[in-house]
Structures are given as C-alpha cells and as structure tokens.
Design an enzyme around this catalytic site. Structure first.
Site, PDB file in Angstrom:
ATOM      1  N   GLY A  32      -8.419 -10.603   3.167  1.00  0.00           N
ATOM      2  CA  GLY A  32      -6.988 -10.895   3.115  1.00  0.00           C
ATOM      3  C   GLY A  32      -6.251 -10.483   4.375  1.00  0.00           C
ATOM      4  O   GLY A  32      -6.848 -10.220   5.430  1.00  0.00           O
ATOM      5  N   CYS A  86       0.817  -1.210   0.000  1.00  0.00           N
ATOM      6  CA  CYS A  86       0.000   0.000   0.000  1.00  0.00           C
ATOM      7  C   CYS A  86       0.853   1.264   0.000  1.00  0.00           C
ATOM      8  O   CYS A  86       0.360   2.354  -0.283  1.00  0.00           O
ATOM      9  CB  CYS A  86      -0.945   0.014   1.200  1.00  0.00           C
ATOM     10  SG  CYS A  86      -0.123  -0.183   2.786  1.00  0.00           S
ATOM     11  N   ARG A 126       4.300   1.307  -1.434  1.00  0.00           N
ATOM     12  CA  ARG A 126       5.399   1.332  -2.391  1.00  0.00           C
ATOM     13  C   ARG A 126       5.177   0.350  -3.530  1.00  0.00           C
ATOM     14  O   ARG A 126       4.461  -0.643  -3.381  1.00  0.00           O
ATOM     15  CB  ARG A 126       6.739   1.029  -1.714  1.00  0.00           C
ATOM     16  CG  ARG A 126       6.907  -0.396  -1.242  1.00  0.00           C
ATOM     17  CD  ARG A 126       8.223  -0.580  -0.487  1.00  0.00           C
ATOM     18  NE  ARG A 126       8.227   0.195   0.735  1.00  0.00           N
ATOM     19  CZ  ARG A 126       9.012   1.253   0.934  1.00  0.00           C
ATOM     20  NH1 ARG A 126       9.869   1.636  -0.009  1.00  0.00           N
ATOM     21  NH2 ARG A 126       8.965   1.927   2.055  1.00  0.00           N
ATOM     22  N   GLN A 142       4.341  -6.058   9.142  1.00  0.00           N
ATOM     23  CA  GLN A 142       3.629  -6.617   7.995  1.00  0.00           C
ATOM     24  C   GLN A 142       4.475  -6.576   6.720  1.00  0.00           C
ATOM     25  O   GLN A 142       4.388  -7.469   5.881  1.00  0.00           O
ATOM     26  CB  GLN A 142       2.325  -5.842   7.764  1.00  0.00           C
ATOM     27  CG  GLN A 142       1.494  -6.338   6.588  1.00  0.00           C
ATOM     28  CD  GLN A 142       0.924  -7.720   6.821  1.00  0.00           C
ATOM     29  OE1 GLN A 142       0.967  -8.228   7.939  1.00  0.00           O
ATOM     30  NE2 GLN A 142       0.401  -8.334   5.776  1.00  0.00           N
TER      31      GLN A 142
END
Length: 550
Positions: free
Chosen positions: A363, A233, A235, A288
């Site tokens: 997800g 989200c 790069r 993450q």
C-alpha cells in the site's frame, strides 16, 4: 460590584433590624431558604411580621449592640441612616455578613432579583445601585424566556452530567460545556445541532489503546447518519453531526475515556485544518496525512454518510490546510512516518543493504518506505501481484509472495512492515524458526500492529513500533515550532468563517420550512396561528413586534 454567589442559609442565624415594608420583603425571601433561626428587632413592627411568630423571633424594642452577638448574617432595613451605619459597624466587628437597604457602601453582599423554576435560578443584580431596575429586568426574563422548558432541560442535563462525572473521561469540562449548549438548544434558546469530534492520537494514547479505539469507534460510527472515521498510524478520530452525543460518549469502553480528546463547533474545523496540514502529526509537516484525511472523507461520502455539514467542514479543512502549507512552508523538508522509520533503521542497522532489506505490504505506506530507502533490489512481500508489479517498475523492488516471508527472513538484516492485516503477519514462532541465532531489525508502522509483540523479546531481534519513533520526530518538530503559530491563526480564521455559515443553517432551514408551509396554508391562516401562539409563549412577543415593526 461584588462576586455573584449563592448564599446557603441552612444552619445560619439571621438578624433583621427594622420592621417596615422593606424588612417584610427581606423576611419573606429569607424564609424561603431555610435558615436555622430568624430574629427581627424593631420598635415598630408591621402586622405581617408579627404574624410570623413563633416561626420568627419577634422583638419589639430599639436595637441593642448585643443583638448581633450570635448572628451570622445581618439585614438592616430602617429609615434612620445613622442607626443603619451603627448596626452595620457593630455587626461587622462581630464577624457577621451585613446587608444594608439603600446603602451599597455598607454592604458585604446584595440581594439579587431572581426567578426560579425547579432547580433553575436566574438572578439579576445591579450591585445595589438600582434594585428596581434589577426587578424589572427579572420580570422581562420571566416573561420572555421558556423557563419551564429550560428547567426540564436542566434536570435532564443534570442526570447526564452525573454519568460523565462518574466516568473516566479526561476532558470532562469540555464535554459538559458542549452538552450544556446542546440541552439549551433543545429548548429553542440555541443551536439545535452541533458538529463533534472524538479521538485519540499519539499524544494522548499508546498504540494498543488506539487499536482498541479503532474497533470501538468503527462500531459506533455505523449507527451515525452523518460521520467520517479517520484512522492513521498516529490517530483515530470520529467526526460526526447530529446523533445522540450522550449515547456515543457512554458507549465508549472505559479504557478509552481517559485518553480521549473532544472538540465541538468551530474547534472541530480548527483541529481538522491543523491535522490535515500535518501540524498535529508525530512527524510535523508530513504530507501523507492530507491524502489519508481525503481518503477517509471520500470513503464516507461514497457510503452516503456525508451531508451538507460535514461536506462543508471537510472542504473548509482542505482549503485551510492548503493555505497553511502555502504560507508557512510547514511541509518543507517534511518527514513522514516512513521517512522516520528508514532514518532510524539506518542508525540501528548500518549493514542494511538492498539484498538484506525487506518490506511487507504493497500500500501507500510501503511505497513511501521504498521511496525513502532510495535503492533498488529491496525484497517486497505481498499478496497483491498487481501492486507488487507496480512497485517493481517504480522502485526496482524485487516482488516476493507473502507466503515466502518466513523462508526469506534468515537472509534479512532489516524488515519494514506496513500492511493492513487484522492479525499479526510476523509472529514470534516464525522469527524463531527463521533466524537461528541471526540478527534482525524490525520496524512495524501498521495500525493495528502486524508484528506480534513478543517478536522483540527474541535474542538478536530489535522491534520498533510507531510510538518508538517519537525521539526522531521531536528533533524535526523543534525546527518547525515557530511556524505552528501562524498555522493556528489561519486555522482559526477558517474556523470562524465555517461557524458563521453553520449558525446560519438554523435560520436557513426555518425560512425554507416557512415558505414550504405557505404553499399549503393561506398566509392569513398561518399568521393567525402565530398570533394565537403568542398567548401561550410570551417570550415570542418581543420577536413578533420586531419582525412586524409593531
């Protein structure tokens, strides 16, 4: 020693005081570079200098002070030290640049020994201390370096350089630096291949540009033999080895060029280590990202797009990332994008309760949002019934088919969107029909965005995208700034080790090829070929002597 420069003689008036062999040599060099005029003054002139007339103004007499009146550059080459000093002082008072043979203390500049091939000029200077040594070193360079191939590589690089300069690239200097090394490598004077990274992140490009970058880099990556495409989200990055770097750069849409960052060589691993450890994330220290990098790597490897180089690169990056987290604690109290999204929602939508909260997606990002919300009863919308069931078991989420999203919108106060649909899931028309004057806080952490941009224009609706989380993230970053320095040192050390291994590949591949040749060609025949090659490639003589102890 002075500043080495190239002196443009065009439009300049040159005076030479002296008429012997030294003056001859200087005159020959000067005439190569097209000065406006050359005047030689001396009581005795060599026959070769006299033969230069009328191209050169020859004045056979003693030097007079007014001789320097219109001169821009003065060369002094007599065998009279007192006269040399007098000429130099007179010329300097008139503002001319002065070079005096064998008197470096009187010189404004020095002539360098040089070798020229086409547009390539290689110069050697000893600052006037030992011109003969500079000349000998110039001869050695001329006999040991592949000047013809270097000149050809220079011409090819110059054409590419023009295209890069004319483009909209932000990091032109970095791009040109590595391109120069690549063209050098093509001549046998450096590495013949490099590892590269081109990318855009939340630091260099807004979300719409990153969305376009994902489409463009995905298309380009399909034509690269060895590559890994990382998309999160925050790069979009393309790591690759080999391939035509120039073609890759020139195929990029103009929109991306001014937002692009570019890395090559060991800097790629340093960057990868910092990214994977969360040191370059919007949410500094997030955990993450390591999973996302690993997933991108495994996906490329399964597709057969990871060879020896990228395998070593990413494994080294994972190793460095693990050490950074272990030694710096950068991940302590780490925050992820889902965490930031939930924190911001709690500030902006204080009436957010389980039954009035929804999550679109099944997800990893959606799961982290549910984890950070920390309460049961959140309605979770999705198409994957199996994943909906898993989220229900783990977090007490209420599974709802995605087709019922519009029906449920009217009863929600907060909606988190973390899906991966190529088209918007939440549209302006859908929200208009569902709300009917109510209020809704929407956070979209999807890339590409799954909430239509016009949704935020509706009355009673506040819509937040990932770039809007920056303010919350900066507060977290300030608390961890001091740990970044140590992380960078760890990444740098691992990058040095990787680059040492990478440079050895050239030798390793050559040795393997040599032994492979020995299987089919008798050693004497192979050595005879090498000896014959020395006659064509003089630059190989020194290496041949060193190799065989000659």
């Amino acid at each position: 020693m002075g500043l080495p420069v190239e002196l443009n003689l065009r439009g300049k008036k040159v005076l030479i005081v002296g008429g012997g062999e030294v003056a001859e040599r200087k005159l020959d060099k000067i005439l190569e570079f097209g000065p406006l005029s050359v005047r030689v003054v001396a009581p005795v002139l060599s026959s070769r200098i006299r033969e230069k007339s009328p191209e050169v103004e020859v004045v056979q007499r003693e030097f007079r002070p007014h001789d320097v009146k219109e001169a821009d550059i003065v060369f002094v080459a007599t065998d009279d030290p007192d006269l040399n000093r007098k000429v130099a002082e007179t010329a300097k008072k008139k503002g001319a640049l002065v070079n005096v043979a064998d008197s470096p203390e009187l010189c404004d500049f020095f002539l360098q020994a040089y070798v020229r091939k086409g547009n390539l000029t290689i110069s050697v200077s000893t600052g006037g201390v030992a011109p003969g040594f500079a000349g000998a070193l110039k001869d050695m360079i001329e006999s040991h370096q592949p000047l013809d191939r270097l000149s050809e590589a220079l011409d090819a690089f110059a054409k590419v350089r023009r295209k890069v300069i004319e483009g909209e690239f932000k990091e032109k200097k970095a791009i040109l630096s590595i391109l120069a090394k690549e063209y050098m490598g093509s001549t046998g004077c450096g590495l013949s291949r490099y590892v590269y990274l081109i990318g855009l992140s939340h630091k260099t490009a807004p979300l719409p540009v990153r969305e376009e970058a994902l489409r463009a880099l995905k298309e380009i990556s399909e034509e690269l033999e060895e590559r890994v495409l990382l998309s999160t989200c925050n790069r979009v990055e393309l790591y690759f080895c080999g391939g035509d770097l120039v073609e890759v750069l020139l195929r990029l849409p103009d929109l991306l060029k001014e937002h692009l960052y570019f890395k090559a060589g060991k800097e790629v691993l340093k960057h990868l280590a910092l990214v994977t450890s969360g040191c370059d994330s919007l949410a500094l220290g997030e955990v993450q990202i390591a999973h996302q990098v690993r997933k991108a790597y495994e996906y490329a490897r399964a597709a057969g797009r990871v060879g020896k180089v990228l395998s070593r690169l990413f494994e080294s990056g994972f190793k460095a990332s693990k050490e950074i987290r272990s030694r710096t604690g950068i991940q302590d109290a780490s925050v992820s994008i889902p965490y930031l999204a939930v924190q911001l929602a709690r500030r902006r939508a204080p009436l957010m309760t389980p039954e009035r909260t929804g999550v679109v997606g099944t997800g990893d990002m959606a799961e982290l949002i549910l984890k950070n919300l920390g309460f049961k009863g959140v309605r979770t919308f999705g198409r994957n019934s199996e994943r909906l069931r898993v989220l229900e078991e783990r977090y007490g989420a209420v599974p709802v088919p995605l087709s019922r999203l519009e029906e449920a919108l009217g009863s929600l106060k907060a909606l988190f969107v973390a899906a991966s649909s190529p088209e918007p899931i939440l549209t302006k028309d859908m929200v208009t029909r569902a709300l009917r004057g109510g209020r809704l806080f929407v956070v979209d952490v999807s890339v590409p965005r799954n909430v239509e941009e016009g949704v935020g224009e509706l009355k009673g609706v506040e819509c937040i995208f990932t770039d809007d989380l920056r303010e919350v993230a900066e507060e977290n970053a300030r608390r961890k700034e001091e740990r970044l320095h140590e992380a960078e040192e760890i990444a740098e050390q691992e990058a040095e080790e990787f680059w040492g291994w990478y440079e050895s590949l050239e030798v390793e591949d050559t040795v393997k090829e040599f032994f492979k040749r020995l299987e089919g060609v008798p050693p004497k025949k192979l050595l005879r070929r090498a000896a014959l090659k020395l006659k064509e490639r003089k630059e190989l003589v020194h290496a041949f002597r060193e190799l065989f102890g000659l």
